[in-house]
Design a protein around this motif. Structure first.
Motif, mmCIF file in Angstrom:
data_model
loop_
_atom_site.group_PDB
_atom_site.id
_atom_site.type_symbol
_atom_site.label_atom_id
_atom_site.label_comp_id
_atom_site.label_asym_id
_atom_site.label_seq_id
_atom_site.Cartn_x
_atom_site.Cartn_y
_atom_site.Cartn_z
ATOM 1 N N ALA A 1 60.291 11.963 12.447
ATOM 2 C CA ALA A 1 60.794 12.327 14.031
ATOM 3 C C ALA A 1 62.787 12.387 13.753
ATOM 4 O O ALA A 1 63.206 13.600 13.888
ATOM 5 C CB ALA A 1 60.434 11.839 15.170
ATOM 6 N N GLU A 2 62.890 11.956 13.503
ATOM 7 C CA GLU A 2 64.502 11.779 13.012
ATOM 8 C C GLU A 2 64.924 12.531 11.825
ATOM 9 O O GLU A 2 65.159 13.668 11.709
ATOM 10 C CB GLU A 2 65.336 10.601 12.664
ATOM 11 C CG GLU A 2 65.176 9.331 13.595
ATOM 12 C CD GLU A 2 65.915 9.037 14.585
ATOM 13 O OE1 GLU A 2 67.044 10.503 14.273
ATOM 14 O OE2 GLU A 2 65.465 9.332 15.663
ATOM 15 N N VAL A 3 64.499 12.771 10.684
ATOM 16 C CA VAL A 3 64.181 13.974 10.121
ATOM 17 C C VAL A 3 64.280 15.481 10.218
ATOM 18 O O VAL A 3 65.060 16.156 10.481
ATOM 19 C CB VAL A 3 63.664 13.541 8.655
ATOM 20 C CG1 VAL A 3 63.560 14.803 6.946
ATOM 21 C CG2 VAL A 3 64.023 12.653 7.910
ATOM 22 N N ALA A 4 63.072 15.941 11.003
ATOM 23 C CA ALA A 4 62.744 16.903 11.714
ATOM 24 C C ALA A 4 63.668 16.587 12.639
ATOM 25 O O ALA A 4 64.095 18.406 13.000
ATOM 26 C CB ALA A 4 61.493 16.584 12.217
ATOM 27 N N ASP A 5 64.405 16.149 13.950
ATOM 28 C CA ASP A 5 65.276 16.555 14.807
ATOM 29 C C ASP A 5 66.770 17.279 14.229
ATOM 30 O O ASP A 5 67.443 17.861 15.150
ATOM 31 C CB ASP A 5 65.029 15.852 15.570
ATOM 32 C CG ASP A 5 63.923 15.915 16.546
ATOM 33 O OD1 ASP A 5 63.035 16.792 16.429
ATOM 34 O OD2 ASP A 5 62.939 14.740 17.235
ATOM 35 N N LYS A 6 67.710 16.462 13.348
ATOM 36 C CA LYS A 6 68.793 16.001 12.940
ATOM 37 C C LYS A 6 68.988 15.644 14.188
ATOM 38 O O LYS A 6 70.671 16.504 14.291
ATOM 39 C CB LYS A 6 69.082 16.641 11.760
ATOM 40 C CG LYS A 6 67.629 16.881 10.893
ATOM 41 C CD LYS A 6 68.231 18.484 10.101
ATOM 42 C CE LYS A 6 67.861 18.749 8.784
ATOM 43 N NZ LYS A 6 66.191 18.390 8.599
ATOM 44 N N ARG A 7 68.838 15.050 15.010
ATOM 45 C CA ARG A 7 69.903 14.743 16.291
ATOM 46 C C ARG A 7 71.193 13.470 16.234
ATOM 47 O O ARG A 7 71.031 12.878 14.875
ATOM 48 C CB ARG A 7 69.246 13.965 17.314
ATOM 49 C CG ARG A 7 68.055 15.101 17.766
ATOM 50 C CD ARG A 7 67.466 14.132 19.198
ATOM 51 N NE ARG A 7 66.580 12.795 18.432
ATOM 52 C CZ ARG A 7 66.494 12.203 19.733
ATOM 53 N NH1 ARG A 7 66.436 12.329 20.848
ATOM 54 N NH2 ARG A 7 65.836 10.924 19.756
ATOM 55 N N ALA A 8 72.210 13.694 16.590
ATOM 56 C CA ALA A 8 73.571 12.878 16.518
ATOM 57 C C ALA A 8 72.604 11.473 16.675
ATOM 58 O O ALA A 8 72.058 11.072 17.207
ATOM 59 C CB ALA A 8 74.891 13.296 18.039
ATOM 60 N N GLY A 9 73.745 10.561 15.512
ATOM 61 C CA GLY A 9 73.262 9.248 15.542
ATOM 62 C C GLY A 9 72.069 8.623 15.334
ATOM 63 O O GLY A 9 71.785 7.992 14.556
ATOM 64 N N SER A 10 71.674 9.843 13.803
ATOM 65 C CA SER A 10 70.289 9.771 13.475
ATOM 66 C C SER A 10 70.100 8.788 11.998
ATOM 67 O O SER A 10 69.444 7.698 11.870
ATOM 68 C CB SER A 10 70.269 10.895 12.480
ATOM 69 O OG SER A 10 69.214 11.844 13.022
ATOM 70 N N GLU A 11 71.512 9.067 11.821
ATOM 71 C CA GLU A 11 72.146 7.895 9.995
ATOM 72 C C GLU A 11 71.904 6.366 11.105
ATOM 73 O O GLU A 11 71.316 5.281 10.177
ATOM 74 C CB GLU A 11 73.417 7.400 9.430
ATOM 75 C CG GLU A 11 73.401 6.915 8.659
ATOM 76 C CD GLU A 11 74.382 7.403 8.010
ATOM 77 O OE1 GLU A 11 74.754 6.423 6.693
ATOM 78 O OE2 GLU A 11 75.787 8.145 7.913
#
Length: 330
Positions: free
Chosen positions: A174-184
């Motif tokens: 989900a994090e890879v797909a959304d690329k939202r701020a704070g993903s790292e």
């Protein structure tokens, strides 16, 4: 008690995420991770140990240590290289000696993380992976790292894994797909929890006759002794007192502790005290007298002598070195 001991070790060795990337690949492909000493300065300057991991989120691939036998992986499985030894991830077992199509040194120097690696050439995706490195303290004493094999595989592709590993894969995708701020930051924390889950799964698979620190956590006498040492670090332990608390004779405890942990109980106590002291020196401004009292020394002078004897430098020099490392930008 064993769970508390494992938690104490994980807390004190400061497990932290260092880097994260994801891969979409088309056959044939391979990714090479070089020696730890080469990749570590690119990933997290100042860290003294790296753990590499690769989670297969779609398709299948192979993992192998340089010169080692390849291990097959399917979606839902993770492979972890606990010393970040040189290794290869590839579409075919026979590619481990071939020139890689991507190299971690190049990826680490490519730019801001998290980073996407596209190994596609207009065809069908054969594998997707979520990968990264975790940094932790291995000095002066990390019994967990010493007890782990160089490569660990976990997960079950045949069923929907409801444990933390399955949740990690779900959230990572989900994090890879959304690329939202704070993903790292999110993926860093998820990676830490994934590591803990993999270690717990590994403990559960250890044969009853197995030796080592992790197996010792399951032994009634040794596990209790380890738990007491970690829970009451400043207590003036003796081998007799520790054995009495464990419901065993001094001889039995000493023999079983040596069998599982590899060093006598009092030597383990001294080494763990120095590990906790070094962590306190690394992270804060506690004065030497406070640290000495926290780990069971009656005076600052006694603590300083013991620390220098084991570490080769006085506590003040260790603290200065830690601060110098922390000042290096990533």
């Amino acid at each position: 008690m064993a769970t508390d001991t494992l938690s104490d070790v994980l807390k004190t060795v400061r497990l932290t995420g260092a880097a994260y990337f994801d891969i979409a690949a088309q056959e044939p492909w391979s990714v090479h991770s070089p020696a730890r000493d080469l990749i570590l300065p690119k990933i997290l300057p100042g860290a003294d140990h790296l753990i590499a991991y690769h989670v297969v989120t779609a398709g299948r691939c192979f993992a192998s240590l340089d010169g080692g036998e390849p291990v097959s992986l399917e979606a839902g499985e993770v492979v972890m290289f606990t010393n970040a030894d040189p290794h290869v991830m590839s579409s075919d077992a026979g590619m481990r000696a071939d020139p890689p199509t991507a190299d971690m040194i190049d990826i680490a120097e490519a730019g801001q993380l998290p980073f996407h690696i596209n190994l596609m050439n207009g065809g069908t995706v054969s594998a997707k992976l979520v990968c990264g490195y975790l940094a932790c303290d291995s000095r002066p004493f990390n019994p967990l790292l010493e007890a782990l094999p160089p490569m660990l595989k976990a997960g079950d592709p045949r069923k929907n894994d409801a444990g933390w590993l399955g949740q990690f894969i779900h959230f990572a995708v989900a994090e890879v797909a959304d690329k939202r701020a704070g993903s790292e930051s999110v993926l860093t924390k998820l990676s830490e929890l994934m590591f803990i889950d993999v270690v717990r799964r590994y403990i559960e698979t250890l044969p009853q006759q197995d030796a080592g620190w992790l197996a010792g956590l399951r032994d009634p006498a040794v596990g209790k002794a380890l738990g007491l040492i970690h829970a009451r670090l400043s207590f003036n332990w003796t081998i007799e007192g520790l054995a009495r608390q464990c419901g065993a004779s001094r001889t039995v405890l000493a023999e079983r502790f040596m069998l599982f942990v590899g060093i006598p109980p009092m030597h383990y106590l001294a080494k763990w005290r120095m590990q906790v002291a070094s962590e306190m020196l690394n992270r804060g401004n506690a004065n030497m007298a406070t640290i000495a009292a926290e780990i069971g020394y009656e005076s600052e002078a006694a603590f300083s002598r013991a620390f220098k004897k084991m570490m080769g430098v006085p506590p003040s020099a260790w603290r200065l070195g830690a601060r110098a490392n922390a000042s290096h930008p990533r």
